[in-house]
Design an enzyme around this catalytic site. Structure first.
Site, PDB file in Angstrom:
ATOM      1  N   ASP A 183       6.869   2.381   6.289  1.00 36.23           N
ATOM      2  CA  ASP A 183       6.605   1.847   4.939  1.00 36.23           C
ATOM      3  C   ASP A 183       6.782   2.930   3.878  1.00 36.23           C
ATOM      4  O   ASP A 183       7.392   2.706   2.841  1.00 36.23           O
ATOM      5  CB  ASP A 183       5.168   1.316   4.839  1.00 36.23           C
ATOM      6  CG  ASP A 183       4.984   0.010   5.561  1.00 36.23           C
ATOM      7  OD1 ASP A 183       5.711  -0.229   6.537  1.00 36.23           O
ATOM      8  OD2 ASP A 183       4.110  -0.775   5.152  1.00 36.23           O
ATOM      9  N   SER A 198       0.842  -1.207   0.000  1.00 39.09           N
ATOM     10  CA  SER A 198       0.000   0.000   0.000  1.00 39.09           C
ATOM     11  C   SER A 198       0.873   1.252   0.000  1.00 39.09           C
ATOM     12  O   SER A 198       0.568   2.225  -0.696  1.00 39.09           O
ATOM     13  CB  SER A 198      -0.982  -0.007   1.175  1.00 39.09           C
ATOM     14  OG  SER A 198      -0.315   0.212   2.389  1.00 39.09           O
ATOM     15  N   ALA A 199       1.983   1.231   0.738  1.00 39.09           N
ATOM     16  CA  ALA A 199       2.872   2.402   0.726  1.00 39.09           C
ATOM     17  C   ALA A 199       3.519   2.563  -0.648  1.00 39.09           C
ATOM     18  O   ALA A 199       3.680   3.684  -1.142  1.00 39.09           O
ATOM     19  CB  ALA A 199       3.944   2.274   1.802  1.00 39.09           C
TER      20      ALA A 199
HETATM   21  O1  PMV Z   1       1.614  -3.716   7.871  1.00 36.79           O
HETATM   22  P1  PMV Z   1       2.901  -4.446   8.137  1.00 36.79           P
HETATM   23  O2  PMV Z   1       2.755  -5.915   8.196  1.00 36.79           O
HETATM   24  O3  PMV Z   1       4.020  -3.989   7.248  1.00 36.79           O
HETATM   25  O4  PMV Z   1       3.343  -4.041   9.644  1.00 36.79           O
HETATM   26  C1  PMV Z   1       3.902  -2.811   9.928  1.00 36.79           C
HETATM   27  C2  PMV Z   1       4.783  -2.875  11.126  1.00 36.79           C
HETATM   28  C3  PMV Z   1       4.210  -2.398  12.435  1.00 36.79           C
HETATM   29  O5  PMV Z   1       5.320  -1.995  13.224  1.00 36.79           O
HETATM   30  C4  PMV Z   1       3.495  -3.557  13.141  1.00 36.79           C
HETATM   31  C5  PMV Z   1       3.208  -1.250  12.280  1.00 36.79           C
HETATM   32  C6  PMV Z   1       3.790   0.101  11.878  1.00 36.79           C
HETATM   33  O6  PMV Z   1       2.994   1.009  11.547  1.00 36.79           O
HETATM   34  O7  PMV Z   1       5.028   0.289  11.942  1.00 36.79           O
END
Ligand code: PMV
Length: 308
Positions: A148, A108-109
């Site tokens: 992200d 998504s990012a």
């Molecule tokens: O959405 P994911 O699976 O990439 O998880 C992100 C990582 C977390 O630290 C759990 C959440 C965040 O916003 O950093």
């Protein structure tokens, strides 16, 4: 003034090496950009009032971006375009990706960063692109840490902490990673809530676990800079154990990590929110290490080489 879109833009996916979940609580995390996150192209539609079309075949996305759409991707994309004073109608956007969606690899990012670049152009500063991406990311995650979007925009290996500027990490040696998708869906918000519940149950030991993850990030950065894969692998194993204790792992992720270590990986851990999604394994620099899919029919594991 509504500005036209640029013809093409791209962004990386991401894999968190150490520090997920703790990063939500202010600790640093280290992540690496994954090539092939998303590549978008844009062309003007004959009717400038027609809704924007967005199609990304690999992610089974085929949407019209209309103000009334309830699809979170449509809402997120319109947030990004609005933030950039970009068009909200009259364009056809096509995308390609080499990464699975909704697997914790930053799809998504990658999409919101590439879309911000279509609107802002190739000369836009990374910080402006990240800010526009975050306007869309909030539709998905409520309160994303921002890691992200930073990695999607900048690529490379980064240390990130909420409210601090990102730091690029200079690798002492190439990094060979394998990513193994479990094929199991998960929700980042649910996983964050699970960890939160465990922290509430364990106010003292839980805080020590988060601080241990923070220390593992500092030590991992030193290992990355020194090109010391044995130390980095041990830190990844440690982080997986701590995340498991905080409720972020699952029997299947534990099994995939154990199997990767048995196949010769120097370390393995869940990556991202956990519960499903993927594991990341550190491969030895000097030996071919083949990892099998999690189960027949699940997405194939893939290897990423990050050069210094
Ligand atoms: O959405 P994911 O699976 O990439 O998880 C992100 C990582 C977390 O630290 C759990 C959440 C965040 O916003 O950093």
């Amino acid at each position: 003034v509504v500005l036209p879109l640029h013809p093409r833009a791209s962004a990386c996916g991401k894999v968190i090496l150490v520090g997920e979940h703790a990063v939500v609580h202010g600790y640093p995390a280290v992540a690496a950009g994954l090539p092939g996150g998303v590549e978008l192209t844009a062309e003007a539609l004959p009717d400038p009032r027609a809704p924007i079309e967005l199609r990304i075949g690999e992610w089974e996305l085929d949407l019209e971006l209309t103000a009334t759409s309830e699809h979170p991707v449509a809402r997120a994309c319109l947030e990004v375009l609005g933030h950039c004073d970009g068009p909200v109608a009259g364009w056809r956007i096509r995308g390609r990706s080499a990464l699975p969606a909704r697997a914790g690899l930053g799809s998504s990012a990658a999409l919101t960063v590439a879309l911000a670049r279509l609107a802002l152009g190739p000369g836009a500063a990374d910080a402006d692109v990240v800010e526009a991406s975050l306007a869309g990311e909030r539709v998905f995650h409520g309160r994303p840490s921002g890691i992200d979007s930073e990695v999607a925009a900048r690529g490379g290996v980064l240390e990130f902490a909420r409210g601090r500027s990102v730091q690029a990490i200079v690798l002492g040696a190439p990094l060979r990673l394998a990513i193994v998708p479990s094929g199991i869906p998960r929700s980042t918000a649910d996983q964050i809530a699970r960890v939160q519940a465990q922290l509430a149950r364990l106010p003292v030991a839980g805080a020590a676990a988060l601080s241990c993850l923070g220390a593992a990030v500092r030590e991992s950065r030193a290992a990355l800079e020194a090109g010391d894969p044995l130390r980095l692998g041990a830190l990844m194993d440690l982080a997986h154990g701590v995340l498991g204790g905080l409720g972020a792992s699952s029997a299947e992720l534990d099994r995939l990590c154990a199997r990767a270590r048995a196949a010769g990986a120097l370390g393995a851990k869940l990556t991202g929110a956990g519960g499903g999604g993927c594991i990341v394994a550190l491969l030895p620099p000097d030996r071919e290490t083949a990892l099998e899919p999690a189960a027949p029919g699940s997405p194939a594991p893939f290897t990423v080489e990050v050069a210094p």
